[in-house]
Design a protein around this motif. Structure first.
Motif, PDB file in Angstrom:
ATOM      1  N   PHE A  35       0.466  -0.602  -0.133  1.00  0.00           N
ATOM      2  CA  PHE A  35      -0.466  -0.006  -0.028  1.00  0.00           C
ATOM      3  C   PHE A  35       0.900   0.952  -0.140  1.00  0.00           C
ATOM      4  CE2 PHE A  35      -3.948  -2.401   1.211  1.00  0.00           C
ATOM      5  CZ  PHE A  35      -3.505  -3.722   1.785  1.00  0.00           C
ATOM      6  N   TYR A  37       0.090   4.935   1.922  1.00  0.00           N
ATOM      7  CA  TYR A  37      -0.625   5.586   2.016  1.00  0.00           C
ATOM      8  C   TYR A  37      -0.076   7.285   2.008  1.00  0.00           C
ATOM      9  CZ  TYR A  37      -3.540   2.497   3.874  1.00  0.00           C
ATOM     10  OH  TYR A  37      -4.700   1.305   3.907  1.00  0.00           O
ATOM     11  N   GLN A  39      -0.027  11.226   4.281  1.00  0.00           N
ATOM     12  CA  GLN A  39      -0.534  11.621   5.234  1.00  0.00           C
ATOM     13  C   GLN A  39       0.120  13.212   5.383  1.00  0.00           C
ATOM     14  OE1 GLN A  39       2.409  10.643   8.843  1.00  0.00           O
ATOM     15  NE2 GLN A  39      -0.699  10.408   9.947  1.00  0.00           N
ATOM     16  N   SER A  42      -2.612  17.566   7.918  1.00  0.00           N
ATOM     17  CA  SER A  42      -3.419  17.561   9.266  1.00  0.00           C
ATOM     18  C   SER A  42      -4.016  16.512   9.430  1.00  0.00           C
ATOM     19  CB  SER A  42      -5.558  17.582   8.197  1.00  0.00           C
ATOM     20  OG  SER A  42      -4.941  16.587   7.116  1.00  0.00           O
ATOM     21  N   GLY A  43      -2.920  15.385   8.822  1.00  0.00           N
ATOM     22  CA  GLY A  43      -2.406  14.587  10.649  1.00  0.00           C
ATOM     23  C   GLY A  43      -3.126  13.135   9.521  1.00  0.00           C
ATOM     24  N   GLU A  44      -4.249  13.401   9.026  1.00  0.00           N
ATOM     25  CA  GLU A  44      -5.035  11.401   8.731  1.00  0.00           C
ATOM     26  C   GLU A  44      -4.190  10.746   7.274  1.00  0.00           C
ATOM     27  OE1 GLU A  44      -9.531  12.204   7.871  1.00  0.00           O
ATOM     28  OE2 GLU A  44      -9.922  10.657   7.162  1.00  0.00           O
ATOM     29  N   LEU A  45      -4.088  10.092   7.168  1.00  0.00           N
ATOM     30  CA  LEU A  45      -3.567   8.676   6.495  1.00  0.00           C
ATOM     31  C   LEU A  45      -4.832   9.350   4.898  1.00  0.00           C
ATOM     32  CD1 LEU A  45      -1.705   6.516   8.598  1.00  0.00           C
ATOM     33  CD2 LEU A  45      -0.853   7.328   7.058  1.00  0.00           C
ATOM     34  N   PHE A  47      -5.740   6.937   1.822  1.00  0.00           N
ATOM     35  CA  PHE A  47      -4.955   5.376   1.310  1.00  0.00           C
ATOM     36  C   PHE A  47      -4.834   5.860  -0.548  1.00  0.00           C
ATOM     37  CE2 PHE A  47      -5.421   1.261  -1.174  1.00  0.00           C
ATOM     38  CZ  PHE A  47      -6.742   1.627  -2.307  1.00  0.00           C
ATOM     39  N   ARG A  50      -3.453  -0.206  -3.321  1.00  0.00           N
ATOM     40  CA  ARG A  50      -3.416  -1.059  -2.627  1.00  0.00           C
ATOM     41  C   ARG A  50      -2.680  -2.218  -3.917  1.00  0.00           C
ATOM     42  NH1 ARG A  50      -7.690  -3.565  -5.003  1.00  0.00           N
ATOM     43  NH2 ARG A  50      -7.463  -6.164  -4.353  1.00  0.00           N
ATOM     44  N   PHE A  91       3.912   6.991   3.135  1.00  0.00           N
ATOM     45  CA  PHE A  91       4.500   6.867   4.091  1.00  0.00           C
ATOM     46  C   PHE A  91       4.272   4.414   2.398  1.00  0.00           C
ATOM     47  CE2 PHE A  91       4.756   7.365   7.839  1.00  0.00           C
ATOM     48  CZ  PHE A  91       4.598   8.567   7.789  1.00  0.00           C
ATOM     49  N   LYS A 103      -3.186  -6.371  10.610  1.00  0.00           N
ATOM     50  CA  LYS A 103      -2.031  -5.900  10.526  1.00  0.00           C
ATOM     51  C   LYS A 103      -0.878  -5.190   9.312  1.00  0.00           C
ATOM     52  CE  LYS A 103       2.794  -7.980  12.332  1.00  0.00           C
ATOM     53  NZ  LYS A 103       3.427  -7.957  13.439  1.00  0.00           N
ATOM     54  N   LEU A 104      -1.004  -3.998   9.243  1.00  0.00           N
ATOM     55  CA  LEU A 104       0.045  -3.687   8.382  1.00  0.00           C
ATOM     56  C   LEU A 104       1.321  -2.472   9.070  1.00  0.00           C
ATOM     57  CD1 LEU A 104      -2.346  -0.644   6.436  1.00  0.00           C
ATOM     58  CD2 LEU A 104      -1.383  -2.826   5.577  1.00  0.00           C
ATOM     59  N   PHE A 106       4.699  -0.435   8.236  1.00  0.00           N
ATOM     60  CA  PHE A 106       5.166   0.515   7.739  1.00  0.00           C
ATOM     61  C   PHE A 106       6.321   0.692   7.670  1.00  0.00           C
ATOM     62  CE2 PHE A 106       1.063   2.763   7.001  1.00  0.00           C
ATOM     63  CZ  PHE A 106      -0.202   2.457   7.883  1.00  0.00           C
ATOM     64  N   GLY A 107       6.212   1.727   6.380  1.00  0.00           N
ATOM     65  CA  GLY A 107       8.071   2.436   6.084  1.00  0.00           C
ATOM     66  C   GLY A 107       8.010   3.695   7.751  1.00  0.00           C
ATOM     67  N   GLN A 108       9.159   3.907   7.658  1.00  0.00           N
ATOM     68  CA  GLN A 108       9.416   5.189   8.604  1.00  0.00           C
ATOM     69  C   GLN A 108       8.744   6.958   7.419  1.00  0.00           C
ATOM     70  OE1 GLN A 108      13.327   4.781   9.367  1.00  0.00           O
ATOM     71  NE2 GLN A 108      12.679   5.158  11.755  1.00  0.00           N
TER      72      GLN A 108
ATOM     73  N   TYR B  35      -3.354   1.638  15.881  1.00  0.00           N
ATOM     74  CA  TYR B  35      -1.966   2.662  15.876  1.00  0.00           C
ATOM     75  C   TYR B  35      -1.933   3.359  16.318  1.00  0.00           C
ATOM     76  CZ  TYR B  35      -2.612  -0.723  11.406  1.00  0.00           C
ATOM     77  OH  TYR B  35      -2.840  -1.480  10.238  1.00  0.00           O
ATOM     78  N   PHE B  45       1.357  -0.973  14.521  1.00  0.00           N
ATOM     79  CA  PHE B  45      -0.305  -1.486  14.720  1.00  0.00           C
ATOM     80  C   PHE B  45       0.139  -2.030  16.181  1.00  0.00           C
ATOM     81  CE2 PHE B  45      -2.935  -4.595  14.272  1.00  0.00           C
ATOM     82  CZ  PHE B  45      -2.880  -5.923  15.031  1.00  0.00           C
TER      83      PHE B  45
END
Lengths: 116, 116
Positions: A35, A37, A39, A42-45, A47, A50, A91, A103-104, A106-108, B35, B45
């Motif tokens: 995936f 994503y 961000q 505003s902070g919301e991930l 999508f 995929r 991400f 679970k996902l 994530f990278g940094q 998360y 996660f």
């Protein structure tokens, strides 16, 4: 164990430049999902896309395109003709374990700044 | 469709206090995920539910953390005896059990916790 590496911590470009965000993943599972994503401040991930491990077809959506290569365990993301609104943290994430849920990892993240 | 909602959006508390966060998933999404995201890192996660059942918990979820989803709809995440290290953004996501997007997690805006 699963791992996602986004080697680019920060990228800065000028508007209209093309930019590629790199993602390399590690998993022993043969079935997995990848995936991207976004961000924004505003902070919301949000999508974006995929991909499952059986579908190596590259995809283009407007100015966005994704290059999935199992041979190099990479799932790179390119923004063509970048715009200031593309500025965000991006991400890459991996869902492995053989199911389509769970679970996902994530990278940094890569901070992309597009200057006008 | 209404997206994932989280309440509160911000919480400031003193060390040692208990806090509780709420997440309302997208309606009809059976799976719900928690998360934690610290500054400059990707989300990590914590746990996930399928309906009422908590199916997986991360080692990050210490004994001070507990999550519930009693009726299979909204979920709560409680942190007891908060510590400064608990300061983070707590993100909730949901995904459907059926349909085309069972593998895609949709995220809420997050609850930002600051422990003084």
């Amino acid at each position: 164990a699963q791992k996602v590496t986004q080697a680019q911590t920060e990228i800065s470009v000028v508007e209209k430049e093309d930019v590629t965000l790199d993602c390399v993943y590690e998993t022993r599972d043969t079935t997995y999902y990848l995936f991207w994503y976004k961000q924004p401040p505003s902070g919301e991930l949000v999508f974006l896309i995929r991909r499952n491990s059986f579908d190596e077809q590259n995809e283009i959506s407007g100015r966005y395109s994704w290059n999935f290569q199992k041979s190099t365990s990479s799932f790179n993301f390119t923004i063509t003709a970048s715009q200031v609104v593309d500025s965000a943290v991006y991400f890459c994430a991996l869902n492995a374990g053989g199911t389509s849920y769970g679970k996902l990892t994530f990278g940094q993240g890569t901070i992309l700044t597009v200057h006008p | 469709d209404t997206g994932v909602s989280q309440d509160p959006r911000h919480k400031i508390t003193k060390r040692g206090q208990n806090v509780t966060f709420r997440c309302d998933p997208i309606s009809e999404h059976n799976r719900l995920y928690w998360y934690r995201q610290t500054l400059g890192q990707g989300p990590e996660f914590l746990t996930y539910f399928q309906n009422e059942a908590q199916l997986e918990k991360s080692r990050l979820l210490s004994d001070r953390f507990s999550a519930e989803r009693p009726k299979g709809s909204f979920s709560t995440l409680e942190i007891q005896r908060t510590e400064q290290g608990d300061s983070a953004m707590y993100l909730c996501a949901s995904s459907p059990e059926e349909g085309l997007h069972t593998d895609t997690q949709y995220f809420g805006p997050g609850t930002r916790l600051t422990v003084l």
